[in-house]
Design an enzyme around this catalytic site. Structure first.
Site, PDB file in Angstrom:
ATOM      1  N   MET A  89     -16.061 105.014  67.838  1.00 52.95           N
ATOM      2  CA  MET A  89     -15.270 105.507  68.276  1.00 52.95           C
ATOM      3  C   MET A  89     -14.206 104.213  69.370  1.00 52.95           C
ATOM      4  SD  MET A  89     -16.072 108.179  71.309  1.00 52.95           S
ATOM      5  CE  MET A  89     -14.145 108.392  71.371  1.00 52.95           C
ATOM      6  N   GLU A 136     -18.886 111.250  83.607  1.00 49.27           N
ATOM      7  CA  GLU A 136     -18.860 112.032  83.491  1.00 49.27           C
ATOM      8  C   GLU A 136     -20.587 112.834  84.369  1.00 49.27           C
ATOM      9  OE1 GLU A 136     -17.650 114.027  80.292  1.00 49.27           O
ATOM     10  OE2 GLU A 136     -18.293 116.263  80.897  1.00 49.27           O
ATOM     11  N   CYS A 169     -15.095 122.770  54.671  1.00 47.28           N
ATOM     12  CA  CYS A 169     -14.279 121.303  54.285  1.00 47.28           C
ATOM     13  C   CYS A 169     -12.657 121.872  53.888  1.00 47.28           C
ATOM     14  CB  CYS A 169     -14.826 120.472  54.337  1.00 47.28           C
ATOM     15  SG  CYS A 169     -13.709 119.471  53.861  1.00 47.28           S
ATOM     16  N   HIS A 179     -21.911 115.120  73.788  1.00 47.21           N
ATOM     17  CA  HIS A 179     -20.824 115.599  73.215  1.00 47.21           C
ATOM     18  C   HIS A 179     -20.597 116.186  72.414  1.00 47.21           C
ATOM     19  CE1 HIS A 179     -16.731 115.219  72.824  1.00 47.21           C
ATOM     20  NE2 HIS A 179     -16.571 113.962  73.788  1.00 47.21           N
ATOM     21  N   ARG A 218      -2.608 112.823  79.679  1.00 46.96           N
ATOM     22  CA  ARG A 218      -3.271 112.303  80.178  1.00 46.96           C
ATOM     23  C   ARG A 218      -3.543 111.072  80.866  1.00 46.96           C
ATOM     24  NH1 ARG A 218      -7.717 116.396  79.552  1.00 46.96           N
ATOM     25  NH2 ARG A 218      -9.903 115.368  79.234  1.00 46.96           N
ATOM     26  N   ARG A 273     -12.817 102.723  66.182  1.00 47.59           N
ATOM     27  CA  ARG A 273     -12.265 103.449  65.828  1.00 47.59           C
ATOM     28  C   ARG A 273     -10.811 103.425  66.030  1.00 47.59           C
ATOM     29  NH1 ARG A 273      -8.330 105.795  63.364  1.00 47.59           N
ATOM     30  NH2 ARG A 273      -8.787 108.092  62.366  1.00 47.59           N
ATOM     31  N   TYR A 274     -11.014 103.521  67.818  1.00 43.08           N
ATOM     32  CA  TYR A 274      -9.348 104.236  68.540  1.00 43.08           C
ATOM     33  C   TYR A 274      -9.359 102.646  69.490  1.00 43.08           C
ATOM     34  CZ  TYR A 274     -11.406 108.365  67.074  1.00 43.08           C
ATOM     35  OH  TYR A 274     -11.633 109.672  66.348  1.00 43.08           O
ATOM     36  N   LEU A 278      -6.277 108.279  69.828  1.00 42.41           N
ATOM     37  CA  LEU A 278      -7.341 109.277  69.375  1.00 42.41           C
ATOM     38  C   LEU A 278      -7.019 110.571  69.133  1.00 42.41           C
ATOM     39  CD1 LEU A 278     -10.386 109.394  71.673  1.00 42.41           C
ATOM     40  CD2 LEU A 278      -9.336 111.634  70.974  1.00 42.41           C
ATOM     41  N   GLU A 325     -18.543 109.008  79.530  1.00 44.95           N
ATOM     42  CA  GLU A 325     -19.414 110.672  79.879  1.00 44.95           C
ATOM     43  C   GLU A 325     -20.906 110.341  80.490  1.00 44.95           C
ATOM     44  OE1 GLU A 325     -17.431 110.517  76.753  1.00 44.95           O
ATOM     45  OE2 GLU A 325     -16.318 112.012  77.202  1.00 44.95           O
ATOM     46  N   ASP A 372     -23.472 103.336  77.409  1.00 38.31           N
ATOM     47  CA  ASP A 372     -22.590 103.509  78.495  1.00 38.31           C
ATOM     48  C   ASP A 372     -21.008 103.333  78.371  1.00 38.31           C
ATOM     49  OD1 ASP A 372     -24.469 104.323  80.799  1.00 38.31           O
ATOM     50  OD2 ASP A 372     -25.019 102.115  81.304  1.00 38.31           O
ATOM     51  N   TYR A 405     -11.328 105.329  84.210  1.00 33.39           N
ATOM     52  CA  TYR A 405     -12.144 104.127  83.307  1.00 33.39           C
ATOM     53  C   TYR A 405     -11.751 102.832  84.970  1.00 33.39           C
ATOM     54  CZ  TYR A 405     -12.463 105.721  79.023  1.00 33.39           C
ATOM     55  OH  TYR A 405     -13.145 105.968  77.852  1.00 33.39           O
ATOM     56  N   LEU A 408     -10.477 114.301  63.892  1.00 35.74           N
ATOM     57  CA  LEU A 408     -11.292 114.459  65.130  1.00 35.74           C
ATOM     58  C   LEU A 408      -9.962 115.462  66.430  1.00 35.74           C
ATOM     59  CD1 LEU A 408     -13.126 113.349  67.584  1.00 35.74           C
ATOM     60  CD2 LEU A 408     -11.632 113.087  68.892  1.00 35.74           C
TER      61      LEU A 408
HETATM   62  C1  LIG Z   1     -21.377 112.345  69.429  1.00 35.96           C
HETATM   63  C2  LIG Z   1     -20.390 111.970  70.243  1.00 35.96           C
HETATM   64  C3  LIG Z   1     -19.122 112.671  70.059  1.00 35.96           C
HETATM   65  C4  LIG Z   1     -18.735 113.552  69.606  1.00 35.96           C
HETATM   66  C5  LIG Z   1     -19.668 114.481  68.775  1.00 35.96           C
HETATM   67  C6  LIG Z   1     -16.554 113.596  69.836  1.00 35.96           C
HETATM   68  C7  LIG Z   1     -16.477 114.767  69.715  1.00 35.96           C
HETATM   69  C8  LIG Z   1     -15.123 115.170  70.135  1.00 35.96           C
HETATM   70  N1  LIG Z   1     -14.542 113.975  71.267  1.00 35.96           N
HETATM   71  C9  LIG Z   1     -13.166 114.945  71.704  1.00 35.96           C
HETATM   72  C10 LIG Z   1     -12.204 114.419  72.240  1.00 35.96           C
HETATM   73  C11 LIG Z   1     -12.054 113.531  72.980  1.00 35.96           C
HETATM   74  N2  LIG Z   1     -13.561 112.227  73.661  1.00 35.96           N
HETATM   75  C12 LIG Z   1     -13.149 111.707  74.268  1.00 35.96           C
HETATM   76  C13 LIG Z   1     -14.281 110.702  74.231  1.00 35.96           C
HETATM   77  C14 LIG Z   1     -15.371 109.817  73.760  1.00 35.96           C
HETATM   78  N3  LIG Z   1     -15.743 110.709  73.111  1.00 35.96           N
HETATM   79  C15 LIG Z   1     -17.111 110.809  72.998  1.00 35.96           C
HETATM   80  C16 LIG Z   1     -17.880 110.698  71.827  1.00 35.96           C
HETATM   81  C17 LIG Z   1     -17.617 111.754  70.676  1.00 35.96           C
HETATM   82  N4  LIG Z   1     -17.125 112.734  70.744  1.00 35.96           N
HETATM   83  C18 LIG Z   1     -16.841 109.558  73.511  1.00 35.96           C
HETATM   84  C19 LIG Z   1     -18.263 108.319  73.553  1.00 35.96           C
HETATM   85  C20 LIG Z   1     -15.747 109.607  74.454  1.00 35.96           C
HETATM   86  C21 LIG Z   1     -15.434 107.993  75.402  1.00 35.96           C
HETATM   87  C22 LIG Z   1     -15.602 106.583  75.480  1.00 35.96           C
HETATM   88  C23 LIG Z   1     -16.081 105.660  76.283  1.00 35.96           C
HETATM   89  O1  LIG Z   1     -15.738 105.971  77.492  1.00 35.96           O
HETATM   90  O2  LIG Z   1     -16.297 105.144  75.977  1.00 35.96           O
HETATM   91  C24 LIG Z   1     -12.006 111.371  74.568  1.00 35.96           C
HETATM   92  C25 LIG Z   1     -11.272 110.412  75.647  1.00 35.96           C
HETATM   93  C26 LIG Z   1     -11.235 110.532  77.198  1.00 35.96           C
HETATM   94  C27 LIG Z   1     -10.819 112.034  77.419  1.00 35.96           C
HETATM   95  O3  LIG Z   1      -9.346 112.275  77.333  1.00 35.96           O
HETATM   96  O4  LIG Z   1     -11.061 113.002  78.082  1.00 35.96           O
HETATM   97  C28 LIG Z   1     -11.255 112.096  73.550  1.00 35.96           C
HETATM   98  C29 LIG Z   1      -9.625 113.343  74.450  1.00 35.96           C
HETATM   99  C30 LIG Z   1     -12.842 116.020  70.417  1.00 35.96           C
HETATM  100  C31 LIG Z   1     -11.432 116.765  69.836  1.00 35.96           C
HETATM  101  C32 LIG Z   1     -14.249 115.707  69.398  1.00 35.96           C
HETATM  102  C33 LIG Z   1     -14.705 116.584  68.561  1.00 35.96           C
HETATM  103  C34 LIG Z   1     -14.092 117.079  67.747  1.00 35.96           C
HETATM  104  S1  FES Z   2     -14.603 118.317  57.261  1.00 34.70           S
HETATM  105 FE1  FES Z   2     -17.456 118.341  56.585  1.00 34.70          FE
HETATM  106  S2  FES Z   2     -16.810 117.501  54.624  1.00 34.70           S
HETATM  107 FE2  FES Z   2     -14.308 117.899  55.298  1.00 34.70          FE
HETATM  108 FE   LIG Z   3     -15.682 113.042  72.004  1.00 37.95          FE
END
Ligand SMILES: C=CC1=C(C)c2cc3[nH]c(cc4nc(cc5[nH]c(cc1n2)c(C)c5CCC(=O)O)C(CCC(=O)O)=C4C)c(C)c3C=C
Ligand code: FES
Ligand SMILES: [Fe+2]
Length: 421
Positions: free
Chosen positions: A58, A344, A402, A260, A98, A147-148, A74, A340, A337, A106, A80
């Protein structure tokens, strides 16, 4: 089980029983029916190389100034955060609102995410090992596609072209997800993005007359939840942290594997991630001999939807209040790292436990530059290159719930139509 790569199979067969250096090249791609010969500056000792090894993840903002762009990408990602026809309107709004809060987080971890540094390090170290253990696919060239955040998929593609892939007869690239456990919202999203850019850039380059000649031959490592190298690296980090507890308390420490979370509608759609995370936890516990009690808990819920629980922070609070003060947190779904872990878990969850009177809550190190882990990545990649698979069998099976055209089209491409359901 995986779906075989017809290209590598042809190469392999051509090379069998040959005592002289084998220059045989793959003959036909089932996708393009174009001749497939690795292009570019080929090392004189290699047979099927060069091979591009592309780490997909990501990404994260390297500085606090990049947080706004990171969040806006994102929240624009419908794989997502599906906001339907409101995506283009709500996505920018939510991300803007946000940004200040996440910028503070960060700042508190040193001003940015270390994910780029670790990804580049892991990938280039893995490629060095691969050059030794898989000389027939050498040289292995490291690339990162986030990705982002930079380097984005399109940046990676440009680097591939600059390095000569996609010219002549294409060349070979492996899309290697750095999420060990597959979710359609993480690895699925990265593959959909890769497929999108592949359509835009490679088809355009090939041109209507040339069809797909020159297309890069992609294969995918799409999940590896119980790979022995991953399991061993986690287990070593857990053992190292357990050793910091006094011997009489050590076996009573509760290990809390923290991943996560996912929204419940994604879980109920049939996303494979919860089961694959549980598989990693079980394999690590098995390697540790089940010496400690454990639970799998879920962190980082965002927004008002229902998410998969129990939540990590609630679990720590409940256990500490019940008198279980020794808890070892293990981030199990990410290989380096990020906020999270560093914010967190370290600054919120552990701090809250201290406020409740516990000094026994600790966290296992993330895998980061762990040599056991990097060797594991190389072993996994070598097995993939040797096997000649295009992807795992699982990739062709869509979630029962899906409805995404994007998933369907991208899976058709990566799984080569072979097992698509
Ligand atoms: C395996 C890991 C992860 C899954 C599964 C995942 C699903 C997921 N995440 C969001 C929304 C957010 N994620 C954000 C940050 C973030 N997510 C992951 C990993 C997974 N996410 C990581 C490692 C990080 C942090 C990146 C870093 O610090 O380098 C965020 C942004 C932060 C925030 O605003 O809180 C969002 C938003 C969804 C909705 C989702 C499943 C559908
Ligand atoms: S959402 Fe899982 S295959 Fe499309
Ligand atoms: Fe996430």
């Amino acid at each position: 089980m995986s779906v075989r790569n017809p290209v590598s199979q042809l190469t392999k067969r051509a090379c069998t029983n040959s005592s002289i250096r084998c220059n045989a090249r793959p003959l036909l791609s089932s996708r393009s029916m174009a001749t497939v010969v690795p292009p570019v500056t080929q090392d004189s000792t290699s047979r099927r190389g060069p091979t591009a090894m592309v780490f997909m993840n990501m990404g994260g903002p390297s500085t606090t100034d990049e947080v706004g762009d990171f969040l806006s990408r994102l929240f624009a990602d419908g794989d997502l955060i599906p906001l339907g026809r409101f995506q283009n309107y709500l996505g920018p709004l939510i991300s803007k609102r946000r940004t200040p809060k996440i910028q503070k987080q960060y700042s508190a971890i040193g001003g940015g995410s270390p994910i780029r540094k670790w990804s580049e390090h892991q990938c280039s170290e893995m490629c060095k090992i691969l050059d030794h253990i898989s000389p027939e696919t050498a040289p292995h060239k490291p690339y990162v596609a986030f990705r982002y955040a930079a380097p984005l998929t399109e940046d990676m593609y440009q680097r591939l072209f600059d390095d000569g892939f996609g010219k002549g007869r294409g060349g070979r690239a492996v899309a290697f997800t750095q999420y060990p456990q597959y979710s359609c919202s993480t690895t699925g999203s990265s593959l959909n993005e890769l497929w999108k850019w592949r359509q835009r850039l490679e088809t355009k380059r090939a041109g209507p007359d040339v069809d797909e000649a020159g297309a890069i031959q992609w294969s995918v490592i799409d999940r590896w939840p119980t790979h022995p190298g991953l399991v061993e690296a986690f287990a070593q980090n857990i053992e190292a942290k357990l050793a910091s507890y006094p011997p009489e308390r050590r076996d009573k420490v509760v290990i809390l594997y923290s991943a996560h979370s996912l929204p419940m509608d994604v879980v109920n759609r049939g996303d494979p991630y919860p089961a694959e995370v549980a598989a990693t936890v079980h394999a690590v516990q098995q390697r540790l001999g089940f010496k400690n009690p454990h639970r799998l808990v879920w962190q980082s819920q965002v927004g008002p939807k229902a998410w998969l629980g129990a939540q990590t922070s609630d679990t720590v609070e409940n256990f500490v209040k019940r008198g279980q003060h020794d808890l070892l947190l293990v981030p199990i779904a990410f290989t380096s790292d990020h906020i999270e872990t560093l914010y967190e878990l370290d600054q919120e969850v552990i701090h809250e436990a201290q406020q409740l009177g516990s000094n026994g809550v600790t966290r296992a190190d993330s895998l980061n530059g762990n040599p056991t882990f990097i060797q594991g990545l190389a072993d996994l990649a070598k097995a993939h290159l040797d096997e000649g698979a295009v992807c795992s069998k699982q990739l062709g099976l869509r979630c029962p719930g899906c409805t995404s055209e994007r998933c369907l089209e991208s899976k058709k491409f990566f799984a080569q139509d072979q097992t698509l359901i």
